[in-house]
Write an enzyme that holds these catalytic residues in place. Structure first.
Site, PDB file in Angstrom:
ATOM      1  N   GLY A   1      42.752  31.915  38.229  1.00 26.57           N
ATOM      2  CA  GLY A   1      41.204  31.486  37.961  1.00 26.57           C
ATOM      3  C   GLY A   1      41.264  31.618  36.279  1.00 26.57           C
ATOM      4  N   CYS A   2      39.712  31.037  35.886  1.00 27.08           N
ATOM      5  CA  CYS A   2      39.970  30.899  34.483  1.00 27.08           C
ATOM      6  C   CYS A   2      38.837  32.225  33.828  1.00 27.08           C
ATOM      7  CB  CYS A   2      38.829  29.434  34.720  1.00 27.08           C
ATOM      8  SG  CYS A   2      37.712  29.625  35.605  1.00 27.08           S
ATOM      9  N   TYR A   3      37.691  32.643  34.628  1.00 25.16           N
ATOM     10  CA  TYR A   3      37.456  33.860  34.217  1.00 25.16           C
ATOM     11  C   TYR A   3      38.191  35.189  33.940  1.00 25.16           C
ATOM     12  CZ  TYR A   3      31.943  31.484  35.449  1.00 25.16           C
ATOM     13  OH  TYR A   3      30.907  30.865  34.865  1.00 25.16           O
TER      14      TYR A   3
ATOM     15  N   THR B   1      41.846  34.497  33.116  1.00 26.84           N
ATOM     16  CA  THR B   1      42.162  35.128  31.884  1.00 26.84           C
ATOM     17  C   THR B   1      41.012  35.028  31.233  1.00 26.84           C
ATOM     18  OG1 THR B   1      43.057  32.415  33.228  1.00 26.84           O
ATOM     19  CG2 THR B   1      42.979  33.084  30.737  1.00 26.84           C
TER      20      THR B   1
END
Lengths: 343, 343, 343, 343
Positions: D145-147, D149
């Protein structure tokens, strides 16, 4: 009886917002409007949104131009207000939107501002316990910083009620660019700011850190340590503060909400939202409200409070006018905007 | 005597702005607040910036809930207002923020809206010649569209004074996204809008084109043809209109400015800026003002007028409240915001 | 064989974009990177998005540091490039991103720039008729202005095909703030720009006006008069140009589209969208593309062309690299970004 | 040898970014491009910034259209990928940009997603210790997920080196709106998002919380508890993560920096900035880089790490392509953007 008011620093963002509010205040007459390098200009050139004051001309910021008013607002760089205030009549209400008289601890002042401490004035955040009483009849008032306003409103109920641990508060705030002022600096250019976010003053170096610690410590009755990180967001106005603190052992998380609700139950300008609704800065832009919501986070045994204010309004000019109203015995809400401007 | 007002369409942006203004209007009491699919909700869920009205509950938009008020604001999709207005008492002041009763020409209505024309009501732009008189005592008022408000204010002085050619007006406007309403459409998502601009309704197909032509033709006393191109800008509020028209042979360009200044010399809410200063939408956001500047462009023998308004305020709700004030004989500025909210 | 390139003005926005593109160009080796007041700094301090060049140190912009490269990009304030170019080897390809060598008419130069004309270089907009040929083998190239790039691409097909009247072109453009450069000026602050739009250079005074007239006149074969109004939009990059011109008598509006489509049928970086789809600046941000759509507006017998470019890419650095590729006989698309970065 | 790739979910933001990168990847040929409700549309209608792919037509997302490629990217709602992957050849590299195969703990999956756990795939964040090795030759990859990462890159060096306390990590992230996807929801409208910030998923309820805890616990070798608060910022792309953790007793704060620098010394896409420079999301927008800085905050004995990524690039599509490159033995940087697009 009309109250005469002088406003210094009128070419900046804080001074402009003070004027915007005073222009709509039913008990006030705006006298001298002053600036430094912009003295002699029409206000319409510098604050073109203040239509009713467009033809007023800025005077120079001197004791002479400011004297003779019932109230003097100082929206000046820090270090400039003490000298002026000392020369104004003790019966004049002087409201300092700058930092000079916020801190109680001279050592903290010297560490963060690098100059001699100018003394401490009553602190213009009436929603904190005991502060409204101190503002009544006051003739010198220090307006809180914008970040401290949102941070103290966010966490004070928990510390006052003895629910939170003092040693490990973490606060991350996002502010609109107007908080950085109107001086033209490359990193504040629209091209740099539009579409991006960045932190600054990381690691406890921001000057609002000791002010937040001072306020929370007073509420807790013991020393509170805060890690505070401000960030710059691509919006002109507004602060979103995410404030977290550990919950004391034995506290039932279900009781947290009641503490916040009761702390602000009779406050006009602070709203704890109904459960399930979260604040957004656009709820308060243009208004004097602080709006918040809280949640208990079981992962870290922390309470998380989200609190939004308009940094120029409740965070500066609105808080200043509200404090003036209290000091002078006026209706506390006079001249203050009741609704946000959204969308 | 307090005036009772009902507001329909209260969950949308226009309805929200009407409520924001009415909540601060000294002569008004807000009665029914109604919506369609959101009936039954707390206003605080839908318009969380309207702090003083947060606990009001939305009623269903019906003739029954709207009846019995002195004033009824209709902020409904076009086609919905005529049926409701017909069932309200003729003595009730009905102010329609929608398009239904703006156009005088039934054929233009049918061409652009595809339905039967509902009739024409007095047009709520009092700064146009003759319109203030028609609004006095009116009981049905059509609020102008936001683009026409800025376009007509921009060019009417030149046409009224006979200085401009009627056959080739070119207008390009940039509007904030709130003009497109609150319905969730993919092209209006923040991700699509942030950081970009786009045109729409190009080629004369936008529904505000006939309304602009109608108003300019009335000012000119002959048929005026307009090429109007709206664009969507990455801002929530505000319209910047660039309006240009050819100058008639024999007109001394130096005389243009006097025509605009004299047209608005006694208007409270329209400002022609001093020479050298140009408008910006942020001068007027949150306020009922229109601010403009003009220049003569020798390259094309055209006058170029830049005019800014807040699309939701002067362009919708502010114009509506101003018209209400005139119709009822109140102070024309009552409840209207005098200053913009900037930065 | 690798081409060595020097880039001056590397601390500004145009210089930064030139470096961004050259860093990804398969045939190029970046030699000297120079600046004026920032000489001696790491590039990573000034252009922190250029990760692969972060440790390069800026040299001073002098003939000595720039000499000895196959190609020299000049991204300097106007007036600075002619002197440098005269001292560089005639066999060096000098590409001037500034204004000095764009105009053919010395009188127009002197009127708008107030200094002596430095001469005219081949114009780096290869999609205009005849220009690609002139760029082949050129050793001095003037990069077009960003507004002229979008305006000329928008209207040239109609003038080249003889479909448009020359006497009354009206162009309104909205530009992102990066077009105004990196110098810190108060009106370009994020607080001023965020959430608002404003015009500037109204009335034909913008320096890009003669450049637009020059290009359209060349396409028309007669003098074209243009009313050009630029506006500043709250976005970092991108230009949306709305360009309109009257259609000649006897032209069937249905034929307009074919003229535009055929003009760009074989152009890699110019797209005429399918009917019904309108451009948006975010389609092209970060890329070298110009995207457009047109419509006939019967209200004013005008063609309306909406054209979007990235002002820093196709409008400056992309156009410069594309011209370099042509001049040196490389693949015209080498190093140029094929896709926009959206959303 | 060219690698054939299919991309599902091509009408969304993640799918669009995957296509943008693959279109510039030197070893890849784009085969099937698929969607669900948009099947049959031209890609140019849905992703108009992907100029080179504008005329491709979207196929329906089925096993049949995806089969027969060397690589299949799945950018689908969670719950959709396991079924498809099971029917694809085991030798096909399947890269899931969704959440289905990120979590190792079935109970955590069920708690946060409310469905049965689909199993765990190698985690596509090669900069975490040991992960690059696991990706080599893999045929099933879960994109983080972006968060997570940004959060894991921010804090892993400190936990891997044993410098941080595991029990009280506090993370506050600000994300651009593209992280919320392309479905039209009222709170994601431009009018709501422009000019404001808001929190969501407060109190540990965001689905990325267990993913962050999983990664940090693996680095620490013991269970790490995280308080994670995401906020929505008025920008289309980018994440700014402020991640803080208590420093273990006995750790010299002066040693913190060395741990971070050594962790990423040989990483191409992760930069620890020189002391004194702080990250900004615009340094990385459009690129595959993560950029960070850290400070020790003596007020709370915490390390504060600011880390920025492009949520769609390094946070989704860039991480996916980087993982593909590793899995297939290609140059790890192939097709990945080396520079950010700024300003």
């Amino acid at each position: 009886m009309t109250i005469s008011v002088a406003v210094s620093g009128a070419s900046g963002y804080a001074g402009g917002e003070v004027l915007r509010l005073l222009a709509g205040h039913p008990e006030v007459s705006i006298g001298a409007i002053t600036a430094h390098s912009n003295a002699g200009s029409r206000l319409g050139e510098l604050q073109p949104h203040l239509h009713s004051l467009a033809d007023r001309v800025l005077a120079d910021t001197t004791v002479e131009t400011l004297a003779g008013h019932d109230v003097v607002f100082l929206a000046l760089p820090h270090g400039a207000s003490a000298g002026i205030a000392a020369q104004l009549d003790p019966g004049t209400l002087v409201i300092d939107a700058g930092a000079d008289h916020r801190l109680e601890d001279p050592l903290a002042w010297e560490k963060f501002y690098g100059s001699e401490h100018a003394g401490t004035w009553p602190y213009g955040l009436p929603e904190l316990p005991g502060h409204r009483e101190r503002l009544k009849g006051a003739r010198r008032i220090a307006v809180p910083g914008c970040y401290p306003t949102s941070s103290l409103l966010a966490l004070t109920p928990g510390f006052s009620a003895g629910l939170l641990e003092p040693e490990d508060v973490v606060i991350v705030s996002a502010s609109g660019t107007s908080g950085a002022g109107k001086a033209a600096k490359p990193h504040l250019l629209g091209s740099e700011v539009l579409g991006g976010m960045s932190p600054y003053g990381v690691g406890g170096s921001h000057r609002h850190t000791p002010e937040i610690e001072q306020g929370l410590s007073a509420a807790a009755g013991e020393s509170v340590a805060v890690s505070f990180t401000p960030t710059l967001a691509p919006m002109a106005r507004g602060i979103l503060t995410t404030a977290t603190a550990k919950v004391r052992p034995g506290v039932d998380p279900a009781d947290l909400r009641a503490a916040w609700e009761s702390a602000y139950a009779s406050e006009h300008f602070v709203r704890v939202l109904p459960e399930g609704q979260w604040p957004a800065t656009k709820m308060v832009v243009g208004s004097n409200y602080a709006v918040m919501q809280l949640a208990y986070d079981p992962h870290a045994n922390r309470v998380i409070v989200s609190c939004v204010i308009d940094n120029l309004n409740k965070g500066t000019a609105g808080g200043a006018v509200q404090s003036m109203n209290i000091a002078l015995g006026l209706d506390e809400t006079a001249g203050l905007t009741q609704q946000g401007v959204a969308p």
